[in-house]
Design a protein around this motif. Sequence first.
Motif, mmCIF file in Angstrom:
data_model
loop_
_atom_site.group_PDB
_atom_site.id
_atom_site.type_symbol
_atom_site.label_atom_id
_atom_site.label_comp_id
_atom_site.label_asym_id
_atom_site.label_seq_id
_atom_site.Cartn_x
_atom_site.Cartn_y
_atom_site.Cartn_z
ATOM 1 N N GLY A 1 0.623 -0.758 -0.650
ATOM 2 C CA GLY A 1 0.032 0.166 0.178
ATOM 3 C C GLY A 1 0.245 1.092 -0.127
ATOM 4 O O GLY A 1 2.169 1.541 0.774
ATOM 5 N N LEU A 2 0.551 2.086 -0.486
ATOM 6 C CA LEU A 2 0.948 3.383 -0.981
ATOM 7 C C LEU A 2 0.797 4.531 0.608
ATOM 8 O O LEU A 2 0.598 4.185 1.187
ATOM 9 C CB LEU A 2 0.475 4.482 -1.866
ATOM 10 N N GLY A 3 2.862 4.915 0.872
ATOM 11 C CA GLY A 3 2.493 5.356 2.184
ATOM 12 C C GLY A 3 3.310 4.063 2.896
ATOM 13 O O GLY A 3 3.365 2.724 2.859
ATOM 14 N N SER B 1 -3.898 -2.527 0.673
ATOM 15 C CA SER B 1 -3.135 -3.771 0.328
ATOM 16 C C SER B 1 -4.475 -4.834 1.520
ATOM 17 O O SER B 1 -4.342 -6.388 0.465
ATOM 18 C CB SER B 1 -1.762 -4.090 1.865
ATOM 19 N N ALA B 2 -5.327 -4.801 2.078
ATOM 20 C CA ALA B 2 -5.799 -5.923 2.726
ATOM 21 C C ALA B 2 -6.990 -5.523 1.595
ATOM 22 O O ALA B 2 -7.376 -7.046 0.761
ATOM 23 C CB ALA B 2 -6.545 -5.115 4.116
ATOM 24 N N ALA B 3 -7.180 -5.154 1.061
ATOM 25 C CA ALA B 3 -8.773 -4.598 -0.480
ATOM 26 C C ALA B 3 -7.820 -5.328 -1.101
ATOM 27 O O ALA B 3 -8.691 -6.531 -1.785
ATOM 28 C CB ALA B 3 -8.535 -3.590 -0.979
ATOM 29 N N ALA B 4 -6.832 -5.290 -1.828
ATOM 30 C CA ALA B 4 -5.678 -6.826 -2.773
ATOM 31 C C ALA B 4 -6.128 -7.731 -2.171
ATOM 32 O O ALA B 4 -6.235 -8.635 -3.440
ATOM 33 C CB ALA B 4 -4.332 -6.330 -2.953
ATOM 34 N N LEU B 5 -5.831 -8.075 -1.188
ATOM 35 C CA LEU B 5 -5.590 -9.648 -0.556
ATOM 36 C C LEU B 5 -7.090 -10.239 -0.699
ATOM 37 O O LEU B 5 -7.440 -11.375 -1.398
ATOM 38 C CB LEU B 5 -4.713 -9.845 0.716
ATOM 39 N N GLU B 6 -7.712 -9.584 -0.407
ATOM 40 C CA GLU B 6 -9.641 -9.710 -0.442
ATOM 41 C C GLU B 6 -9.594 -10.469 -1.573
ATOM 42 O O GLU B 6 -10.027 -11.659 -2.210
ATOM 43 C CB GLU B 6 -10.141 -8.887 0.318
ATOM 44 N N THR B 7 -9.555 -8.927 -2.873
ATOM 45 C CA THR B 7 -9.973 -9.927 -4.207
ATOM 46 C C THR B 7 -9.011 -10.908 -4.092
ATOM 47 O O THR B 7 -9.860 -11.862 -4.725
ATOM 48 C CB THR B 7 -9.354 -8.552 -5.340
ATOM 49 N N ARG C 1 -9.620 1.402 -6.143
ATOM 50 C CA ARG C 1 -10.230 2.698 -6.336
ATOM 51 C C ARG C 1 -10.419 3.647 -5.303
ATOM 52 O O ARG C 1 -10.184 4.394 -5.410
ATOM 53 C CB ARG C 1 -11.145 2.759 -7.995
ATOM 54 N N ARG C 2 -10.976 2.646 -4.091
ATOM 55 C CA ARG C 2 -11.528 3.515 -2.734
ATOM 56 C C ARG C 2 -10.551 3.425 -2.263
ATOM 57 O O ARG C 2 -10.906 4.038 -0.675
ATOM 58 C CB ARG C 2 -12.480 2.439 -2.730
ATOM 59 N N THR C 3 -9.542 3.211 -2.779
ATOM 60 C CA THR C 3 -8.349 3.252 -1.653
ATOM 61 C C THR C 3 -6.570 4.190 -1.779
ATOM 62 O O THR C 3 -7.134 4.264 -2.896
ATOM 63 C CB THR C 3 -7.597 2.047 -1.158
ATOM 64 N N THR D 1 0.134 2.140 -10.135
ATOM 65 C CA THR D 1 -0.326 2.005 -9.486
ATOM 66 C C THR D 1 -1.547 0.613 -9.133
ATOM 67 O O THR D 1 -2.677 2.652 -9.697
ATOM 68 C CB THR D 1 0.058 3.153 -8.098
ATOM 69 N N ALA D 2 -1.535 0.089 -8.767
ATOM 70 C CA ALA D 2 -3.188 -0.072 -8.443
ATOM 71 C C ALA D 2 -3.543 0.605 -7.895
ATOM 72 O O ALA D 2 -4.352 0.654 -7.115
ATOM 73 C CB ALA D 2 -2.909 -1.924 -7.796
ATOM 74 N N GLY D 3 -4.886 0.599 -8.932
ATOM 75 C CA GLY D 3 -6.359 1.591 -7.847
ATOM 76 C C GLY D 3 -6.315 2.770 -8.228
ATOM 77 O O GLY D 3 -6.595 3.733 -7.870
ATOM 78 N N VAL D 4 -4.918 3.091 -8.726
ATOM 79 C CA VAL D 4 -4.882 4.512 -9.386
ATOM 80 C C VAL D 4 -4.848 4.645 -10.831
ATOM 81 O O VAL D 4 -5.359 4.697 -11.279
ATOM 82 C CB VAL D 4 -3.621 5.092 -8.425
#
Length: 320
Positions: A164-166, A175-181, A202-204, A248-251
């Motif tokens: 996760g960025l930062g 990162s948790a959202a990525a792992l859930e997917t 996208r919401r992160t 960047t995934a989500g961006v």
Amino acid sequence: MGDESRVGEARRHAALLAEECGLDDVASGRLALVVTELATNLVRHAIEGRLLLAPHRARQVVEVIAIDQGPGIADVERCMGDGYSTGGTPGTGLGAVRRLADHFDLHSSVPGGTLAVARVGGGAASDAAQAGAISVAAAGEQVCGDGWAFALDGDRAAMIVADGLGHGPDAAEASAAALETFGEDPLASPRVLLERVHRSLRRTRGAAVMLLQADAAAGVVRSAGAGNVVGRLVSGVSDRTLLCQHGTAGVTIRTPEEISTPWPHHALLVVCSDGIETRWKAQTLAPLLSRDPALAAAVLMRDHCRGRDDATVAVLRRKD
């Protein structure tokens, strides 16, 4: 591990993890002795010792990893003898750890230091690959903004590392959202998974992500990713780097590309977030190619962690 009081702290934390993972009283007692022995060794003998405990709830396993920077064990076989102890600890030595744990492996070099992994709970796996990973938070943070996950299914294995960025809670959320997917369909193609992860993030604040699928029967690794997460395939005769595309995934990412790379026999597939130096030598892992992959993750974390960001090393070892 700075003083004797930390041993009790580690044992109490292990008891909580044992309860989380559903270990029975006998297994919880074995875990307590394993943690006491490894923690006491770090306090009494190690330089810059660190004890890591992690629950694997789905497998009902608690993992304990001990890492130090010296002085190392000159005669490992003697120290592994049951009943041998230099400190008079309750477990009576590393031999007792090996006996009490459901899985145990150790590597030591003089003066480099000692790495040990012990797992209590679970059962033997028959998959073609074995996995191990370590994540640590940036200094001063309570949560790690990196995440990792594996899925093992016979000849096939999949893995994800997300950074996760930062750092801090917002990075951990990404990162948790990525792992859930990933967990919804881990054996989908890496390209498809990257597209799904991109949408879900996208919401992160977004994350650097690498997704891989390894097929032992076909002898190939397929990968896709975005950002500064780096993979390497290391064997006794080869060293290949697996890079992610920019973005960047989500961006913002380009149309995902999937890369196929040969997976040599007995090779380690290593994926690191940018908290780990990238220019480590493949020879570093030569003594660990046939060992528990958590030891390979531990040596890279010990010797190549930058120390100023979240850091993750995830390792998949092909058994045959």
